[in-house]
Design a protein around this motif. Structure first.
Motif, PDB file in Angstrom:
ATOM      1  N   GLY A   1     -11.618  -4.116  -3.961  1.00  0.00           N
ATOM      2  CA  GLY A   1     -10.364  -3.360  -3.864  1.00  0.00           C
ATOM      3  C   GLY A   1     -10.278  -2.601  -2.546  1.00  0.00           C
ATOM      4  N   PRO A   2      -9.081  -2.228  -2.100  1.00  0.00           N
ATOM      5  CA  PRO A   2      -7.780  -2.522  -2.733  1.00  0.00           C
ATOM      6  C   PRO A   2      -7.201  -3.890  -2.349  1.00  0.00           C
ATOM      7  CG  PRO A   2      -7.460  -1.107  -0.832  1.00  0.00           C
ATOM      8  CD  PRO A   2      -8.945  -1.328  -0.935  1.00  0.00           C
ATOM      9  N   LYS A   3      -7.931  -4.642  -1.500  1.00  0.00           N
ATOM     10  CA  LYS A   3      -7.377  -5.917  -1.040  1.00  0.00           C
ATOM     11  C   LYS A   3      -7.097  -6.853  -2.205  1.00  0.00           C
ATOM     12  CE  LYS A   3      -8.109  -9.657   2.290  1.00  0.00           C
ATOM     13  NZ  LYS A   3      -9.007 -10.245   3.322  1.00  0.00           N
ATOM     14  N   LEU A   4      -8.009  -6.914  -3.176  1.00  0.00           N
ATOM     15  CA  LEU A   4      -7.816  -7.797  -4.319  1.00  0.00           C
ATOM     16  C   LEU A   4      -6.545  -7.426  -5.074  1.00  0.00           C
ATOM     17  CD1 LEU A   4      -8.786 -10.023  -6.229  1.00  0.00           C
ATOM     18  CD2 LEU A   4     -10.197  -8.318  -7.400  1.00  0.00           C
ATOM     19  N   GLN A   5      -6.341  -6.125  -5.318  1.00  0.00           N
ATOM     20  CA  GLN A   5      -5.146  -5.697  -6.041  1.00  0.00           C
ATOM     21  C   GLN A   5      -3.882  -6.018  -5.248  1.00  0.00           C
ATOM     22  OE1 GLN A   5      -8.045  -4.209  -5.952  1.00  0.00           O
ATOM     23  NE2 GLN A   5      -8.318  -2.609  -7.498  1.00  0.00           N
TER      24      GLN A   5
ATOM     25  N   ALA B   1     -11.276  -2.330 -17.813  1.00  0.00           N
ATOM     26  CA  ALA B   1     -11.085  -3.018 -16.529  1.00  0.00           C
ATOM     27  C   ALA B   1      -9.795  -2.565 -15.853  1.00  0.00           C
ATOM     28  CB  ALA B   1     -11.066  -4.530 -16.744  1.00  0.00           C
ATOM     29  N   MET B   2      -8.810  -2.161 -16.674  1.00  0.00           N
ATOM     30  CA  MET B   2      -7.555  -1.654 -16.110  1.00  0.00           C
ATOM     31  C   MET B   2      -7.810  -0.383 -15.302  1.00  0.00           C
ATOM     32  SD  MET B   2      -4.369  -2.243 -15.720  1.00  0.00           S
ATOM     33  CE  MET B   2      -3.949  -3.447 -16.977  1.00  0.00           C
ATOM     34  N   VAL B   3      -8.801   0.404 -15.716  1.00  0.00           N
ATOM     35  CA  VAL B   3      -9.171   1.598 -14.961  1.00  0.00           C
ATOM     36  C   VAL B   3      -9.686   1.196 -13.585  1.00  0.00           C
ATOM     37  CG1 VAL B   3     -10.697   3.606 -14.884  1.00  0.00           C
ATOM     38  CG2 VAL B   3      -9.701   2.886 -17.069  1.00  0.00           C
ATOM     39  N   ASN B   4     -10.558   0.185 -13.536  1.00  0.00           N
ATOM     40  CA  ASN B   4     -11.048  -0.313 -12.245  1.00  0.00           C
ATOM     41  C   ASN B   4      -9.889  -0.793 -11.367  1.00  0.00           C
ATOM     42  OD1 ASN B   4     -13.202  -1.066 -14.464  1.00  0.00           O
ATOM     43  ND2 ASN B   4     -14.348  -0.847 -12.561  1.00  0.00           N
ATOM     44  N   PHE B   5      -8.935  -1.454 -11.999  1.00  0.00           N
ATOM     45  CA  PHE B   5      -7.792  -1.984 -11.249  1.00  0.00           C
ATOM     46  C   PHE B   5      -6.938  -0.857 -10.671  1.00  0.00           C
ATOM     47  CE2 PHE B   5      -3.464  -3.420 -10.714  1.00  0.00           C
ATOM     48  CZ  PHE B   5      -3.607  -4.660 -10.117  1.00  0.00           C
ATOM     49  N   THR B   6      -6.608   0.135 -11.498  1.00  0.00           N
ATOM     50  CA  THR B   6      -5.682   1.180 -11.056  1.00  0.00           C
ATOM     51  C   THR B   6      -6.294   2.102 -10.011  1.00  0.00           C
ATOM     52  OG1 THR B   6      -6.368   2.589 -12.903  1.00  0.00           O
ATOM     53  CG2 THR B   6      -4.433   1.216 -13.243  1.00  0.00           C
ATOM     54  N   GLU B   7      -7.624   2.275 -10.043  1.00  0.00           N
ATOM     55  CA  GLU B   7      -8.260   3.217  -9.122  1.00  0.00           C
ATOM     56  C   GLU B   7      -8.079   2.826  -7.659  1.00  0.00           C
ATOM     57  OE1 GLU B   7     -12.261   3.434 -10.572  1.00  0.00           O
ATOM     58  OE2 GLU B   7     -11.860   5.196 -11.825  1.00  0.00           O
ATOM     59  N   SER B   8      -7.939   1.514  -7.394  1.00  0.00           N
ATOM     60  CA  SER B   8      -7.789   1.074  -6.006  1.00  0.00           C
ATOM     61  C   SER B   8      -6.470   0.350  -5.765  1.00  0.00           C
ATOM     62  CB  SER B   8      -8.955   0.135  -5.625  1.00  0.00           C
ATOM     63  OG  SER B   8     -10.195   0.781  -5.742  1.00  0.00           O
ATOM     64  N   CYS B   9      -5.548   0.493  -6.695  1.00  0.00           N
ATOM     65  CA  CYS B   9      -4.288  -0.247  -6.565  1.00  0.00           C
ATOM     66  C   CYS B   9      -3.169   0.637  -6.023  1.00  0.00           C
ATOM     67  CB  CYS B   9      -3.876  -0.804  -7.929  1.00  0.00           C
ATOM     68  SG  CYS B   9      -2.394  -1.839  -7.835  1.00  0.00           S
ATOM     69  N   PRO B  10      -2.512   0.233  -4.936  1.00  0.00           N
ATOM     70  CA  PRO B  10      -1.340   0.981  -4.465  1.00  0.00           C
ATOM     71  C   PRO B  10      -0.285   1.045  -5.573  1.00  0.00           C
ATOM     72  CG  PRO B  10      -2.054  -0.637  -2.830  1.00  0.00           C
ATOM     73  CD  PRO B  10      -2.826  -0.923  -4.076  1.00  0.00           C
ATOM     74  N   PRO B  11       0.307   2.220  -5.806  1.00  0.00           N
ATOM     75  CA  PRO B  11       1.249   2.383  -6.920  1.00  0.00           C
ATOM     76  C   PRO B  11       2.398   1.377  -6.918  1.00  0.00           C
ATOM     77  CG  PRO B  11       0.674   4.512  -6.001  1.00  0.00           C
ATOM     78  CD  PRO B  11       0.063   3.494  -5.109  1.00  0.00           C
ATOM     79  N   GLU B  12       2.834   0.938  -5.736  1.00  0.00           N
ATOM     80  CA  GLU B  12       3.977   0.012  -5.698  1.00  0.00           C
ATOM     81  C   GLU B  12       3.653  -1.328  -6.362  1.00  0.00           C
ATOM     82  OE1 GLU B  12       2.068  -0.136  -1.495  1.00  0.00           O
ATOM     83  OE2 GLU B  12       2.518   1.359  -3.050  1.00  0.00           O
ATOM     84  N   HIS B  13       2.369  -1.697  -6.387  1.00  0.00           N
ATOM     85  CA  HIS B  13       2.000  -2.948  -7.048  1.00  0.00           C
ATOM     86  C   HIS B  13       1.880  -2.766  -8.560  1.00  0.00           C
ATOM     87  CE1 HIS B  13       1.589  -4.804  -3.212  1.00  0.00           C
ATOM     88  NE2 HIS B  13       0.510  -4.124  -2.858  1.00  0.00           N
ATOM     89  N   MET B  14       1.718  -1.534  -8.992  1.00  0.00           N
ATOM     90  CA  MET B  14       1.659  -1.256 -10.428  1.00  0.00           C
ATOM     91  C   MET B  14       3.055  -1.188 -11.044  1.00  0.00           C
ATOM     92  SD  MET B  14      -1.485  -0.634 -11.720  1.00  0.00           S
ATOM     93  CE  MET B  14      -1.143   0.471 -13.092  1.00  0.00           C
ATOM     94  N   ALA B  15       4.011  -0.713 -10.272  1.00  0.00           N
ATOM     95  CA  ALA B  15       5.346  -0.381 -10.791  1.00  0.00           C
ATOM     96  C   ALA B  15       5.981  -1.488 -11.637  1.00  0.00           C
ATOM     97  CB  ALA B  15       6.269   0.010  -9.639  1.00  0.00           C
ATOM     98  N   PRO B  16       5.976  -2.763 -11.197  1.00  0.00           N
ATOM     99  CA  PRO B  16       6.663  -3.802 -11.993  1.00  0.00           C
ATOM    100  C   PRO B  16       6.050  -4.032 -13.372  1.00  0.00           C
ATOM    101  CG  PRO B  16       6.197  -4.571  -9.748  1.00  0.00           C
ATOM    102  CD  PRO B  16       5.440  -3.309  -9.941  1.00  0.00           C
TER     103      PRO B  16
END
Length: 655
Positions: A449-453, A482-497
């Protein structure tokens, strides 16, 4: 009995140089099961220390001449204690002739004592005494005696002398430099002995000397002993003596830690032998693990032996495949499927599995992507398509373990790296394989992360959402984790949808009834709120009632972690949406938390630390409005920090 109340005649009897009867009775009494009797004899023994020469001479006499083995053994233990172990050693207070007599009798004991348990204790005493006096020239007879023993002594005497050499190496190693040629010959001769105990002692002494010698040129003089040292290991294995083999392997591990370059001249031969041991399915796990530890230790020594292992032909693929095979040491234990706690997640995993995991991680960090990824590419795809669920599980576990060390290489194709996990997470028929796939997704989100996300959120999030609906509660719970691992390095704009679908799914898990799933869902919810910040406002009015309901209903010891995570989640949600929106519920929430705190927590209740962090967040969220709660919040905080409440409140304008 106080020492001052010990009758003088008892001490006189014990220290009577013409008789050991009372002294032997004393030695037996010191191990009495009767506490009062034992206390009496201890008082007599302590009083006898005031006459150190007589006490030590009696101990020597008992150790050398008493008929009962247990009496001689007790005397040897006490002699070692009073001259080397006690806070105030008696040695310095002894007359020179007494000291000389003790040294002479210790060496005679090594020659004449038949009980091995006593011989070992005498060896220890000789070593500890010599460590303190040898450099001062106060035991000139010792080295000639040891050389004589290993040259012409019996096998038992050779073993004793070699063990003394080994223990003394760190203290007198440099003093032996003038004798290196002789030592080399002696070690070579003893490594060829027909007695395994002598061989092991010679191996131990050789390894200790190599570790103790400061000059690399001096150490190098022992390198040609490596084949014979290795034959000691081979001989033990051929004789099905795995206890001796493990002892030998432990010495090789120490050698690799102390001087990895020592094996360079015979590297290919040594490594091939160790790999053969590690790969051998019929050997005990402990034997295979020690051989593996030797290889991994050499691999990690890149600072002192750069490139040595990486350049060895076929070494990395062979070690990688061996470690992956260790991951097959796993059973489909029913308890795994019914586990109530995430920490019980390793049910069914054998000791080899744990070693394989740890060593894959260490090897990947030591060697990096260029060496390890080609091995993974050659092995993992085949395992992923195997009908045996354990092999598919092993492939995914290996991928997770090497991610940290290989992240630079994996970064070149993050989508390719995570693809095996994404495919297996929802399609594999075995729940343990699906769990391993989800675990891999979480691990890769952390390591890549965050490249993967950023690159692959469109594939990862739908897979995790689907995994949260898995038939197995273990997979559901782990998908939320695993969602915790994902969100910790994920830019919010990629989470929004995905927020609507994610919140719907997490709230369903909260209502699902299985505590492990609920706990993971709460952590994921908290992490999602922390990621979304003000955008979480949309879900606030839906989420908060659930959280308050958990705080009200999660009573009892079994639900402590669920309650603690609800506390964490509420505070992070409040932080995310801000004071303006949280204010309407703040008083009710704060009252609930204060009521919870007022009930007190047991020492092992994690809620305590979760509460402390929650107060900090809520203080930031509420600002001045938090002041009325300080009188409730501060005492437990100060108690946990074990500081005195010496706090002075200054005006806001004071600097």
């Amino acid at each position: 009995m106080a020492s001052g109340s010990v009758p003088a005649e008892q001490v006189v009897a014990v220290l009577n140089m013409n008789s050991l009867t009372a002294f032997e009775q004393l030695l037996g009494g010191l191990t009495s099961g009767d506490n009062a009797q034992r206390d009496t004899y201890e008082a007599i023994f302590n009083e006898s220390k005031k006459q150190p020469d007589m006490l030590c001479l009696q101990l020597i006499r008992a150790m050398r001449t008493s008929a009962a083995t247990e009496t001689r053994e007790m005397a040897s233990i006490l002699l070692r204690r009073v001259i080397t172990k006690d806070e105030v050693s008696l040695w310095a207070n002894l007359q020179p002739q007494t000291q000389q007599g003790i040294k002479a009798e210790l060496l005679k004991s090594l020659q004449e004592e038949q009980a091995k348990s006593i011989t070992r204790k005498v060896c220890d005493t000789v070593c500890e005494l010599a460590a303190g006096i040898f450099d001062d020239g106060m035991w000139p007879e010792l080295l000639p005696f040891l050389f004589q023993c290993v040259t012409n002594g019996t096998d038992i005497l050779k073993e004793s002398a070699l063990n003394i050499f080994a223990q003394l190496a760190e203290y007198i190693g440099e003093s032996l430099v003038p004798h290196l040629a002789m030592l080399h010959g002696i070690m070579g001769q003893c490594l060829q002995s027909g007695d395994m105990s002598v061989k092991l002692a010679a191996l131990r002494a050789s390894c200790c000397f190599v570790g103790a010698l400061e000059n690399p040129a001096d150490r190098a003089k022992f390198q040609d002993l490596l084949p014979a040292m290795l034959q000691t290991l081979g001989g033990a294995l051929q004789g099905n003596d795995e206890s001796s083999a493990q002892e030998a392997l432990g010495m090789f591990v120490e050698l690799a830690e102390n001087d990895p370059r020592f094996v360079r001249k015979h590297l290919s031969h040594v490594v091939d032998a160790m790999l053969t041991v590690a790969e051998h399915n019929d050997l005990e796990d402990g034997t295979r693990h020690l051989a593996t530890e030797f290889l991994v230790t050499l691999t990690e020594a890149r600072d002192r032996a750069p490139g040595m292992m990486r350049k060895l032909p076929n070494f990395v693929p062979r070690l990688f495949n061996c470690l992956v095979s260790f991951l097959l040491d796993i059973e489909d234990d029913e308890e795994w499927h019914t586990a109530e706690k995430e920490e019980d997640g390793d049910v069914g995993e054998g000791e080899r599995y744990a070693v394989g995991q740890e060593c894959l991680d260490r090897v990947a960090i030591a060697l990096g992507a260029n060496s390890v990824l080609p091995c993974a590419a050659a092995t993992i795809p085949q395992l992923l398509n195997d009908p045996d669920w354990r092999k598919r599980h092993a492939a995914l576990a290996a991928l997770s373990q090497i991610a940290e060390g290989c992240h630079k290489g994996m970064m070149k194709d993050v989508a390719g790296a995570v693809s095996p996990c994404l495919q297996a997470a929802t399609s594999d028929p075995h729940p343990r394989v699906r769990w391993a796939a989800v675990n891999g997704i979480g691990q890769l989100c952390t390591d890549l992360g965050p490249k993967l996300q950023e690159k692959d959120h469109a594939r990862i999030l739908p897979v995790l959402l689907q995994a949260m609906q898995d038939k197995s509660h273990r997979v559901q719970s782990h998908a939320a984790a695993a969602m915790v691992n994902f969100t910790e390095s994920c830019p919010p704009e990629h989470m929004a949808p995905y927020m609507d679908a994610l919140m719907t799914q997490l709230l369903q898990l909260l209502q699902g009834g299985h505590r492990m799933v609920q706990e993971s869902a709460l952590t994921a919810l908290a992490s999602t709120a922390d990621n979304a910040q003000s955008a979480f406002a949309k879900y606030y009015s839906t989420v908060l009632p659930y959280l308050k309901q958990i705080l009200i209903n999660a009573g009892g010891k079994d639900h402590r972690m669920l309650r603690a995570k609800a506390v964490e989640c509420i505070s992070l949600v409040g932080m995310a949406v801000g004071k303006e929106q949280f204010a309407a519920d703040a008083k009710e929430v704060m009252d609930m938390l204060m009521q919870l705190q007022a009930g007190g927590f047991e020492d092992d209740d994690a809620t305590t630390s979760y509460m402390q962090q929650a107060w900090t967040r809520l203080c930031k969220c509420l600002g001045q409005d938090f002041i009325p709660y300080l009188q409730v919040v501060m005492p437990p905080l100060l108690k946990s920090a074990q500081v005195k409440p010496d706090v002075q409140v200054s005006g806001l304008d004071d600097d």
